[in-house]
Design a protein around this motif. Structure first.
Motif, mmCIF file in Angstrom:
data_model
loop_
_atom_site.group_PDB
_atom_site.id
_atom_site.type_symbol
_atom_site.label_atom_id
_atom_site.label_comp_id
_atom_site.label_asym_id
_atom_site.label_seq_id
_atom_site.Cartn_x
_atom_site.Cartn_y
_atom_site.Cartn_z
ATOM 1 N N GLN A 96 -10.750 -7.346 15.847
ATOM 2 C CA GLN A 96 -10.665 -6.598 17.096
ATOM 3 C C GLN A 96 -10.109 -5.205 16.805
ATOM 4 O OE1 GLN A 96 -8.304 -8.470 20.085
ATOM 5 N NE2 GLN A 96 -8.663 -6.875 21.587
ATOM 6 N N LEU A 97 -10.769 -4.177 17.338
ATOM 7 C CA LEU A 97 -10.322 -2.807 17.162
ATOM 8 C C LEU A 97 -9.000 -2.604 17.900
ATOM 9 C CD1 LEU A 97 -10.973 0.015 16.057
ATOM 10 C CD2 LEU A 97 -12.166 0.464 18.200
ATOM 11 N N VAL A 98 -7.993 -2.130 17.176
ATOM 12 C CA VAL A 98 -6.664 -1.965 17.740
ATOM 13 C C VAL A 98 -6.309 -0.487 17.896
ATOM 14 C CG1 VAL A 98 -4.210 -2.430 17.362
ATOM 15 C CG2 VAL A 98 -5.901 -4.147 16.746
ATOM 16 N N GLU A 99 -6.693 0.322 16.926
ATOM 17 C CA GLU A 99 -6.275 1.721 16.920
ATOM 18 C C GLU A 99 -7.325 2.577 16.220
ATOM 19 O OE1 GLU A 99 -2.691 3.640 14.568
ATOM 20 O OE2 GLU A 99 -1.985 2.311 16.150
ATOM 21 N N GLU A 100 -7.523 3.795 16.729
ATOM 22 C CA GLU A 100 -8.424 4.758 16.115
ATOM 23 C C GLU A 100 -7.633 6.006 15.745
ATOM 24 O OE1 GLU A 100 -12.732 4.142 18.112
ATOM 25 O OE2 GLU A 100 -11.257 5.206 19.336
ATOM 26 N N HIS A 101 -8.032 6.650 14.657
ATOM 27 C CA HIS A 101 -7.376 7.881 14.254
ATOM 28 C C HIS A 101 -8.431 8.818 13.685
ATOM 29 C CE1 HIS A 101 -3.930 9.972 11.838
ATOM 30 N NE2 HIS A 101 -4.592 10.795 12.607
ATOM 31 N N GLN A 102 -8.854 9.792 14.486
ATOM 32 C CA GLN A 102 -9.802 10.800 14.017
ATOM 33 C C GLN A 102 -9.013 11.883 13.308
ATOM 34 O OE1 GLN A 102 -12.745 12.298 16.765
ATOM 35 N NE2 GLN A 102 -12.780 14.262 15.702
ATOM 36 N N LYS A 103 -9.359 12.150 12.038
ATOM 37 C CA LYS A 103 -8.617 13.115 11.240
ATOM 38 C C LYS A 103 -9.334 14.448 11.086
ATOM 39 C CE LYS A 103 -6.442 9.499 8.587
ATOM 40 N NZ LYS A 103 -5.334 9.558 7.669
ATOM 41 N N PHE A 104 -10.658 14.447 11.172
ATOM 42 C CA PHE A 104 -11.431 15.672 10.999
ATOM 43 C C PHE A 104 -12.580 15.665 11.968
ATOM 44 C CE2 PHE A 104 -14.825 18.166 9.084
ATOM 45 C CZ PHE A 104 -14.146 19.308 8.679
ATOM 46 N N PRO A 105 -12.949 16.690 12.616
ATOM 47 C CA PRO A 105 -12.556 18.083 12.450
ATOM 48 C C PRO A 105 -11.228 18.443 13.092
ATOM 49 C CG PRO A 105 -14.247 17.943 14.143
ATOM 50 C CD PRO A 105 -14.039 16.556 13.588
ATOM 51 N N VAL A 106 -10.761 17.680 14.051
ATOM 52 C CA VAL A 106 -9.464 17.914 14.679
ATOM 53 C C VAL A 106 -8.672 16.614 14.594
ATOM 54 C CG1 VAL A 106 -8.266 18.487 16.824
ATOM 55 C CG2 VAL A 106 -10.434 19.603 16.272
ATOM 56 N N ASP A 107 -7.448 16.700 14.083
ATOM 57 C CA ASP A 107 -6.610 15.513 13.979
ATOM 58 C C ASP A 107 -6.095 15.165 15.369
ATOM 59 O OD1 ASP A 107 -4.842 13.497 13.385
ATOM 60 O OD2 ASP A 107 -3.915 14.541 11.723
ATOM 61 N N LYS A 108 -6.610 14.062 15.919
ATOM 62 C CA LYS A 108 -6.231 13.653 17.286
ATOM 63 C C LYS A 108 -5.090 12.654 17.287
ATOM 64 C CE LYS A 108 -10.704 14.502 19.360
ATOM 65 N NZ LYS A 108 -11.792 13.946 20.147
ATOM 66 N N GLY A 109 -4.599 12.282 16.121
ATOM 67 C CA GLY A 109 -3.506 11.329 16.048
ATOM 68 C C GLY A 109 -3.966 9.921 16.343
ATOM 69 N N HIS A 110 -3.027 8.996 16.359
ATOM 70 C CA HIS A 110 -3.332 7.593 16.606
ATOM 71 C C HIS A 110 -3.596 7.374 18.090
ATOM 72 C CE1 HIS A 110 -2.115 6.386 12.567
ATOM 73 N NE2 HIS A 110 -1.167 7.289 12.696
ATOM 74 N N GLN A 111 -4.660 6.642 18.390
ATOM 75 C CA GLN A 111 -4.997 6.331 19.778
ATOM 76 C C GLN A 111 -5.170 4.827 19.896
ATOM 77 O OE1 GLN A 111 -8.511 8.664 20.444
ATOM 78 N NE2 GLN A 111 -7.358 10.546 20.653
ATOM 79 N N LYS A 112 -4.298 4.197 20.679
ATOM 80 C CA LYS A 112 -4.408 2.756 20.918
ATOM 81 C C LYS A 112 -5.629 2.480 21.767
ATOM 82 C CE LYS A 112 -0.311 1.635 19.190
ATOM 83 N NZ LYS A 112 -0.077 0.793 18.073
ATOM 84 N N VAL A 113 -6.282 1.382 21.482
ATOM 85 C CA VAL A 113 -7.488 0.999 22.236
ATOM 86 C C VAL A 113 -7.134 -0.031 23.271
ATOM 87 C CG1 VAL A 113 -9.776 0.003 22.044
ATOM 88 C CG2 VAL A 113 -8.930 1.541 20.298
#
Length: 77
Positions: free
Chosen positions: A60-77
C-alpha cells in the motif's frame, strides 16, 4: 546527465513512454518491511523530467516524495 546505458545499469526495470521517453524504476527493500520505489522519468534524449520516491508498506502506498524538478517534500497519502 545520464546516458541510456547508465540508466539501464542503475535501474532494474523500465517502460517506454509516449514520445520516446522512459520511466525507470528500482525497488529497495527496507529492514522493517518498507519498500522504497525510486522512479525516474526521462524524455527521448534521456534528460530527466521527473524523479521521486514512493514508500510502500504491505503493498500500500504510504508516502510520496517528488525530488525533481521541484522538491515537494514528503507527502502522506
Amino acid at each position: 546527465m545520464s546516458t541510456r546505458a547508465q540508466n539501464e545499469k542503475r535501474f532494474d526495470r523500465w517502460e517506454e513512454l509516449p514520445g520516446g521517453g522512459r520511466r525507470y524504476r528500482i525497488d529497495v527493500q527496507g529492514k522493517l518491511g518498507w519498500l522504497a520505489r525510486y522512479l525516474k522519468d526521462v524524455d527521448a534524449s534521456e534528460t530527466t523530467v521527473r524523479f521521486g520516491r514512493n514508500l510502500r508498506r504491505h503493498r500500500q502506498l504510504v508516502e510520496e516524495h517528488q525530488k525533481f524538478p521541484v522538491d515537494k517534500g514528503h507527502q502522506k497519502v
